[in-house]
Scaffold this active site. Structure first.
Site, PDB file in Angstrom:
ATOM      1  N   CYS A   1      66.344  37.992  46.259  1.00  0.00           N
ATOM      2  CA  CYS A   1      65.099  37.857  46.644  1.00  0.00           C
ATOM      3  C   CYS A   1      64.954  36.843  47.670  1.00  0.00           C
ATOM      4  O   CYS A   1      64.080  36.594  48.571  1.00  0.00           O
ATOM      5  CB  CYS A   1      64.124  37.936  45.741  1.00  0.00           C
TER       6      CYS A   1
ATOM      7  N   ILE B   1      75.460  53.926  25.262  1.00  0.00           N
ATOM      8  CA  ILE B   1      75.350  53.307  26.792  1.00  0.00           C
ATOM      9  C   ILE B   1      73.900  53.144  27.249  1.00  0.00           C
ATOM     10  O   ILE B   1      73.058  54.205  26.956  1.00  0.00           O
ATOM     11  CB  ILE B   1      75.935  54.663  27.540  1.00  0.00           C
TER      12      ILE B   1
ATOM     13  N   GLY C   1      67.511  48.450  35.382  1.00  0.00           N
ATOM     14  CA  GLY C   1      67.321  47.874  36.808  1.00  0.00           C
ATOM     15  C   GLY C   1      67.147  48.992  37.905  1.00  0.00           C
ATOM     16  O   GLY C   1      66.437  50.091  37.627  1.00  0.00           O
TER      17      GLY C   1
HETATM   18  C1  LIG Z   1      67.095  41.260  50.424  1.00  0.00           C
HETATM   19  C2  LIG Z   1      66.377  41.333  48.979  1.00  0.00           C
HETATM   20  C3  LIG Z   1      65.035  40.771  48.660  1.00  0.00           C
HETATM   21  C4  LIG Z   1      64.289  41.343  47.668  1.00  0.00           C
HETATM   22  N1  LIG Z   1      63.053  40.789  47.298  1.00  0.00           N
HETATM   23  C5  LIG Z   1      62.551  41.068  45.960  1.00  0.00           C
HETATM   24  C6  LIG Z   1      61.461  40.358  45.563  1.00  0.00           C
HETATM   25  O1  LIG Z   1      60.876  39.546  46.417  1.00  0.00           O
HETATM   26  N2  LIG Z   1      60.604  40.768  44.537  1.00  0.00           N
HETATM   27  C7  LIG Z   1      61.248  41.840  43.943  1.00  0.00           C
HETATM   28  O2  LIG Z   1      60.787  41.991  42.539  1.00  0.00           O
HETATM   29  N3  LIG Z   1      62.627  42.158  43.878  1.00  0.00           N
HETATM   30  C8  LIG Z   1      62.973  41.853  45.172  1.00  0.00           C
HETATM   31  N4  LIG Z   1      64.360  42.546  45.517  1.00  0.00           N
HETATM   32  C9  LIG Z   1      64.790  43.698  44.569  1.00  0.00           C
HETATM   33  C10 LIG Z   1      65.728  43.071  43.483  1.00  0.00           C
HETATM   34  O3  LIG Z   1      66.468  42.012  43.955  1.00  0.00           O
HETATM   35  C11 LIG Z   1      66.392  44.223  42.497  1.00  0.00           C
HETATM   36  O4  LIG Z   1      65.156  45.023  42.094  1.00  0.00           O
HETATM   37  C12 LIG Z   1      67.151  43.410  41.467  1.00  0.00           C
HETATM   38  O5  LIG Z   1      67.939  42.781  41.794  1.00  0.00           O
HETATM   39  C13 LIG Z   1      67.776  44.856  40.758  1.00  0.00           C
HETATM   40  O6  LIG Z   1      68.608  44.322  39.728  1.00  0.00           O
HETATM   41  P1  LIG Z   1      69.758  45.000  39.035  1.00  0.00           P
HETATM   42  O7  LIG Z   1      70.373  44.325  38.062  1.00  0.00           O
HETATM   43  O8  LIG Z   1      69.314  46.497  38.700  1.00  0.00           O
HETATM   44  O9  LIG Z   1      70.694  45.179  40.589  1.00  0.00           O
HETATM   45  P2  LIG Z   1      71.387  43.910  41.259  1.00  0.00           P
HETATM   46  O10 LIG Z   1      70.573  42.719  41.228  1.00  0.00           O
HETATM   47  O11 LIG Z   1      71.455  44.515  42.692  1.00  0.00           O
HETATM   48  O12 LIG Z   1      72.725  44.002  40.827  1.00  0.00           O
HETATM   49  C14 LIG Z   1      73.749  44.891  40.944  1.00  0.00           C
HETATM   50  C15 LIG Z   1      75.105  44.161  40.959  1.00  0.00           C
HETATM   51  O13 LIG Z   1      75.930  45.363  40.398  1.00  0.00           O
HETATM   52  C16 LIG Z   1      77.190  45.316  41.208  1.00  0.00           C
HETATM   53  N5  LIG Z   1      77.899  46.573  41.008  1.00  0.00           N
HETATM   54  C17 LIG Z   1      77.488  47.596  41.551  1.00  0.00           C
HETATM   55  N6  LIG Z   1      78.201  48.618  40.910  1.00  0.00           N
HETATM   56  C18 LIG Z   1      79.317  48.131  40.340  1.00  0.00           C
HETATM   57  C19 LIG Z   1      80.481  48.836  39.678  1.00  0.00           C
HETATM   58  N7  LIG Z   1      80.862  49.891  39.542  1.00  0.00           N
HETATM   59  N8  LIG Z   1      81.229  47.629  39.217  1.00  0.00           N
HETATM   60  C20 LIG Z   1      81.046  46.364  39.268  1.00  0.00           C
HETATM   61  N9  LIG Z   1      79.840  45.872  39.846  1.00  0.00           N
HETATM   62  C21 LIG Z   1      79.053  46.746  40.370  1.00  0.00           C
HETATM   63  C22 LIG Z   1      76.660  45.220  42.432  1.00  0.00           C
HETATM   64  O14 LIG Z   1      77.957  44.651  43.327  1.00  0.00           O
HETATM   65  C23 LIG Z   1      75.411  44.083  42.273  1.00  0.00           C
HETATM   66  O15 LIG Z   1      75.885  42.618  42.196  1.00  0.00           O
HETATM   67  C24 LIG Z   1      65.162  42.372  46.556  1.00  0.00           C
HETATM   68  C25 LIG Z   1      66.266  42.697  46.996  1.00  0.00           C
HETATM   69  C26 LIG Z   1      66.952  42.367  48.040  1.00  0.00           C
HETATM   70  C27 LIG Z   1      68.268  43.134  48.413  1.00  0.00           C
END
Ligand SMILES: Cc1cc2nc3c(=O)[nH]c(=O)nc-3n(C[C@H](O)[C@H](O)[C@H](O)COP(=O)(O)OP(=O)(O)OC[C@H]3O[C@@H](n4cnc5c(N)ncnc54)[C@H](O)[C@@H]3O)c2cc1C
Length: 822
Positions: free
Chosen positions: A42, A284, A288
């Site tokens: 973020c 499983i 996110g």
């Molecule tokens: C630029 C930006 C700004 C944001 N600003 C905000 C904000 O201000 N407020 C807010 O609420 N949300 C914000 N978000 C959204 C927030 O970051 C996401 O909702 C949150 O990070 C989701 O978490 P997650 O664990 O699902 O995925 P992520 O945090 O995206 O993590 C997923 C990780 O899994 C890894 N991965 C994927 N597939 C595989 C695989 N097969 N093997 C190994 N690793 C893998 C990826 O490389 C990644 O690092 C923002 C997102 C971005 C990109």
């Protein structure tokens, strides 16, 4: 037990840390495809824009630190490429060693997130200046490009949260940004009229908005962006931010059930299902951005890619794995974003979503200050609430404003989460002191408006229904003061100020069943009027939700902006190169036009040639005014910047004198004959005079006949007069303060009201204006011939007035560029 986690950021890293805190014995392996784990996604736009200066601040955890603190087996640069559900193994590809291997699991948690959508637009792959933003490598690529290639223009495609944040941050680097959005508005969590506040802010800050337009093709290696309308934009760099798609590829391949848009389906414990049989796969879990969730408002399935749900779900999964009670009850989509000086926040569903789902709702708007209006720096927050007319259940809320905006949405979100409705909004006991809120907080006010709307006294009509209502013959009554009405009003409305409504009832339809819609500035005075009309027996009444402010904002036309963005870096460079030069600081925050310009003029007048003057103002128009003022007066405008609602102009005094030094009359001069004895006209004369002085003109005010009253001392002066002169003196107002209004004097009520409005708006009173104009060098000439006719003696006039006849007037007027008769 052996737990494998796929993905190491919001959901994955949270789950890993919580698992270890709950259980020291489990084997926990966390796979991450990229180099970095648990980084601040973020915060990425703010590092690009320079707000966050240190890249290492984005790296919240390192592999080493997190591994040792939580005894985790973190494998970065290792991608899980498949899942074998039968064998309970995953296959991982180690990018460093370039080898593939299997790892078994008892429990598997998927938190792979979502990736930026890249549709097959022609020329996209060939573009060498096109970026998406998701992670640290994307950030580094953008940062390297802006640092090394120094792009002057950028096109941001997509007006969602990331697109808007990127537009702002590129703008901070001095790049001229054009934001292209397919929908007619940015930030689709807001409804159109609320998004219009954001459009205004983006335009005001220098972002060029092209709404309702799609990109059709990239040519010239991405340096030309063609739009479907045929228009094309030249782009030194392009950010593609049109949404995200879930990273559910390995889940789908393992026949784990996904929804219509590819999100993984889970139960309330966040466990997944078999795609073919629909059976639960208890070992499983998924969390996110990659999963589908229940919308807490509608109970329907949706996807909400935000950090709060990912973090919450990560923790709950760890709890559930460790045998604690843990259920995820769905998401509200509570979100906030900074758009330059605005805070934009929302929760629940918006009107468009409710319409789409055929859910009955009622919409109301409120515009309130963030804290007591009498406490300095009170700022408006515009709010919208959607609720069920049958049950009072809150369906959604949106707010756009400055400090304290997100606090209101958080309050509403908490109320919804705890099962409260509009009655509970009224009952929310907020903490209050003038710098923080009002004894009736804007959120309480929303509750009051919503509950009032259910009382059956009147209905609410919306800004976009007004034209049709007027066409239908509905009587549209505007109960603002005449002055407010004259600054703009709804077409077809009739103005009867609230204070006159009782005495002017004969001017509205006499049929008690006639349809009458009432409006005011924000919907509050109209409520008072409606209650009065209801008391008088009117039955078919409505209030315009959000009043004229919502109506006017909804009509704003987003456009290309004429302001050139000025970066902080540019300002600094400028200041460095002039660092030896004396800089005079002028703070005019809180002053309304022409106050900031007058202060600028005075400071420049006092400065030596070549010296710098930095003026800080909260007046919205100042940024534009100062530019033309400098141009007209031969000064050099070094920079204009805008931060936290304050406009800072840095200028350098030029060689051309700001005000003509000699007494000789030239085209630069302005002469105003003040004939009228009306307060409003005297005020207008002073404002014009001050503006003309600020513009470098030498100004002469020639007071004749009734205009002389503005120059009279307020106290009684004992002078020798004949009987007629005495009578004249008695009947005429003594001094500007006592003069009547030309219109709506209302036995002296009008002048009182205008004085109170001027005070509220930080506009000087007429006497201060006169004193200031005199000290600026404006010549005040009293016409001796009129004085004689009206029996006014010199002793009765304020100090500083010159005396002259028609010859003086003629000579001051000769060759004057501007002559006004007021
Ligand atoms: C630029 C930006 C700004 C944001 N600003 C905000 C904000 O201000 N407020 C807010 O609420 N949300 C914000 N978000 C959204 C927030 O970051 C996401 O909702 C949150 O990070 C989701 O978490 P997650 O664990 O699902 O995925 P992520 O945090 O995206 O993590 C997923 C990780 O899994 C890894 N991965 C994927 N597939 C595989 C695989 N097969 N093997 C190994 N690793 C893998 C990826 O490389 C990644 O690092 C923002 C997102 C971005 C990109």
């Amino acid at each position: 037990m052996k737990v494998i986690i796929v993905g190491s950021v919001a959901g994955g890293a949270t789950a890993a840390a919580r698992l270890r805190r709950l259980n020291e014995d489990d084997e926990i392996i966390m796979f991450e495809r990229d180099e970095h784990i648990s980084f601040a996604n973020c915060g990425l736009p703010y590092y690009i824009g320079g707000e966050i200066k240190d890249r290492s601040r984005l790296l919240i955890q390192t592999v080493e630190a997190m591994s040792s603190r939580f005894r985790l087996d973190i494998r970065n640069l290792s991608e899980v490429v498949s899942i074998n559900r039968k064998k309970k193994t995953v296959t991982a590809f180690n990018k460093t060693k370039n080898e593939t291997y299997e790892e078994s699991y008892d429990i598997l948690l998927l938190s792979p997130g979502a990736k930026p959508l890249k549709p097959p637009i022609k020329g996209l792959e060939e573009a060498d200046n096109l970026f998406v933003l998701r992670n640290i490598p994307d950030t580094d690529a953008i940062k390297n490009y802006t640092d090394n290639k120094k792009p002057k223009t950028a096109v941001v495609i997509g007006g969602g949260f990331i697109g808007v944040e990127m537009a702002e941050n590129l703008h901070h680097l001095g790049i001229q940004v054009t934001l292209v959005e397919k929908l007619p508005q940015v930030m689709r969590t807001l409804d159109f009229e609320m998004a219009q506040f954001v459009h205004q802010e983006l335009n005001a800050q220098g972002i060029d908005l092209i709404l309702g337009e799609e990109v059709s093709e990239f040519t010239n290696h991405g340096h030309t962006v063609a739009l479907k309308s045929g228009k094309s934009l030249s782009s030194d760099m392009t950010i593609l931010s049109i949404g995200v798609v879930p990273e559910s590829g390995i889940a789908k391949a393992a026949e784990i059930a996904t929804g219509p848009r590819g999100h993984i389906k889970t139960n309330s414990h966040l466990q997944v299902f078999d795609a073919n049989t629909g059976e639960l796969i208890p070992e499983i879990y998924a969390v996110g951005d990659a999963i589908q969730v229940i919308d807490r408002i509608t109970g329907q399935e949706t996807a909400i890619p935000l950090a709060w749900p990912a973090n919450r779900q990560g923790r709950l999964v760890a709890d559930h794995i460790c045998g604690l009670p843990a259920e995820y009850g769905g998401s509200l989509g509570t979100a906030v974003a900074k758009v330059f000086d605005l805070t934009v926040a929302s929760t629940g569903n918006n009107e468009s979503q409710l319409k789409e789902k055929n859910i009955p709702y009622r919409a109301i708007h409120a515009h309130r200050t963030n804290h007591a209006s009498y406490y300095p720096d009170a700022q408006n927050i515009s709010l919208k609430l959607l609720f069920s007319p049958d049950t009072g259940k809150i369906l959604g809320a949106q707010a756009v404003g400055k400090e304290g905006t997100e606090k209101r949405i958080d309050l509403i979100s908490a109320t919804i989460r705890l099962g409260g409705g509009i009655n509970e909004l009224c009952d929310l006991e907020i903490c209050y002191a003038p710098p923080y809120s009002s004894a009736k907080d804007p959120v309480n006010i929303l509750g009051y408006i919503a509950t009032n709307s259910l009382s059956g006294v009147y209905r609410y009509v919306q800004y976009n229904e007004i034209d049709d209502l007027v066409k239908k013959g509905v009587f549209l009554l505007d109960v603002r003061t005449a002055i407010e009405y004259s600054t703009g009003h709804m077409e077809g409305s009739v103005n009867i100020p609230m204070n006159e409504l009782r005495s002017r009832l004969n001017e509205i339809p006499q049929d008690k069943n006639a349809e009458i819609s009432v409006t005011c500035q924000v919907g509050l005075t109209s409520h008072v009027a409606l209650m009065f009309l209801h008391g008088k027996g009117y039955t078919n009444l409505s209030n315009v939700s959000g009043g004229y402010l919502t109506y006017k904002t909804a009509r704003f036309e987003p456009s290309a902006c004429s302001h050139k963005p000025i970066s902080r870096t540019e300002v600094n460079t400028d200041m460095n190169s002039f660092s030896d030069i004396k800089t005079i600081e002028v703070d005019v925050c809180g002053l309304q036009c022409p106050g900031p310009l007058m202060a600028t003029h005075n400071a420049v007048k006092a400065a030596a040639e070549g010296e710098q003057i930095r003026i800080v103002s909260t007046d919205f128009g100042f940024a534009k005014d100062v530019e033309s003022w400098c141009k007209a007066n031969g000064h050099r405008l070094l920079s204009v910047s805008n931060a936290n609602g304050k406009y800072t102009a840095l200028l350098q005094k030029g060689s051309k004198p700001a005000v003509a030094q000699s007494n000789t009359v030239s085209q630069e001069n302005a002469t105003i004959v003040v004939f009228s004895g009306d307060l409003d006209k005297a005020i207008a004369s002073m404002i014009i005079a001050q503006g003309a002085v600020a513009g470098g003109k030498k100004v002469t005010l020639f007071f004749t006949f009734w205009g002389l009253n503005a120059l009279r001392k307020t106290q009684h002066i004992s002078v020798k007069k004949n009987i007629i002169e005495k009578m004249f003196g008695f009947m005429m107002p003594r001094g500007a303060r006592r003069m009547p209004l030309s219109n709506m004097n209302m036995l002296g009520m009008g002048p009182k009201m205008i004085k109170s409005i001027m005070k509220q708006k930080n506009v000087d009173d007429i006497e201060t204006m006169i004193q200031k104009a005199m000290s600026e060098g404006v010549r005040f000439i009293a016409c001796t011939m009129s004085m004689d006719l009206m029996g006014i003696k010199k002793e009765e006039l304020i100090d500083g007035v010159e005396y002259g006849g028609v010859a003086t007037y003629i000579s001051s007027n000769e060759n004057a560029g501007t002559t006004l008769f007021i």
